[in-house]
Design an enzyme around this catalytic site. Sequence first.
Site, PDB file in Angstrom:
ATOM      1  N   HIS A  39      -3.207  19.662 -41.989  1.00 49.04           N
ATOM      2  CA  HIS A  39      -1.257  19.456 -40.822  1.00 49.04           C
ATOM      3  C   HIS A  39      -1.020  18.508 -41.459  1.00 49.04           C
ATOM      4  O   HIS A  39      -1.482  16.747 -41.279  1.00 49.04           O
ATOM      5  CB  HIS A  39      -1.955  20.498 -40.178  1.00 49.04           C
ATOM      6  CG  HIS A  39      -0.053  20.672 -38.888  1.00 49.04           C
ATOM      7  ND1 HIS A  39       0.344  19.364 -38.528  1.00 49.04           N
ATOM      8  CD2 HIS A  39       0.611  21.706 -38.751  1.00 49.04           C
ATOM      9  CE1 HIS A  39       1.447  20.173 -37.792  1.00 49.04           C
ATOM     10  NE2 HIS A  39       1.545  21.579 -38.584  1.00 49.04           N
ATOM     11  N   TYR A 183      -5.532  -2.516  -8.540  1.00 45.99           N
ATOM     12  CA  TYR A 183      -4.207  -1.123  -7.499  1.00 45.99           C
ATOM     13  C   TYR A 183      -4.990   0.010  -7.666  1.00 45.99           C
ATOM     14  O   TYR A 183      -4.501   0.878  -6.749  1.00 45.99           O
ATOM     15  CB  TYR A 183      -2.868  -1.287  -7.705  1.00 45.99           C
ATOM     16  CG  TYR A 183      -2.719  -1.188  -9.633  1.00 45.99           C
ATOM     17  CD1 TYR A 183      -2.877  -0.190 -10.449  1.00 45.99           C
ATOM     18  CD2 TYR A 183      -2.763  -2.594  -9.692  1.00 45.99           C
ATOM     19  CE1 TYR A 183      -2.573  -0.421 -11.621  1.00 45.99           C
ATOM     20  CE2 TYR A 183      -2.366  -2.951 -11.238  1.00 45.99           C
ATOM     21  CZ  TYR A 183      -2.610  -1.024 -11.557  1.00 45.99           C
ATOM     22  OH  TYR A 183      -2.188  -1.695 -13.656  1.00 45.99           O
TER      23      TYR A 183
END
Length: 225
Positions: A39, A183
């Site tokens: 594909h 963070y």
Amino acid sequence: HAGHLVALLAARRAVRPAVREQGLRAAAPLAVYASTQTHAWLHKAVDIAGLGLQAVRWIPTDAEQRLDVGALAASIEADLAAGVQPLMAVGTAGTVSTGAIDPLPAMAALCSRHGLWFHVDGAYGAPAACLGEDAPADLPGLREADSLALDPHKWLYAPIEAGCVLVRDPRHLLDAFSQRPPYYGAPRVDEGLNFHELGPQNTRGFRALKVWLALRMPAATATGR
């Protein structure tokens, strides 16, 4: 297509460990092998991964539209002789045009011998493996894959879009994608699975919910719950 890309990026990191820090420019070029019936997702994946379309080696097929393993072996040997590093071989479990299934066990053995990542495109045909003895002879070979991509919005009838990639060793996903900026906080002992460490997306929708619900419905009907 995203599942295939995730697999290719994991393979790139596994075969060339320094790629995250050094990129691709300082080492030998990489090659990806796939049949001419594969594909078109492969075009986009090698482009996005920085390999370039010339990295793909299009392997001819036999009379049944299955990848020719002898031609694959010859292509790998030619690249090794030319200083090109083989990266990944792609086997298809159900091609879009004819539903052909590549000789997956033979491909897996060849990849193991040469140290290639073996990826299976099972977007169309992988669920047929649950047929057991009634499945096509080569289809159970997908269990030998390093990664397997499938589309629940095909045979599992989930709404578009619903893609899935399964990786034999999840550590390869962590190696390719994990980041720990301050963070995000320090990892905890009881911390669960963080999907942002397993793929390119940090913020992601709950696409798996519709697949889970579709699988739960027949189970609930069978048990009366």
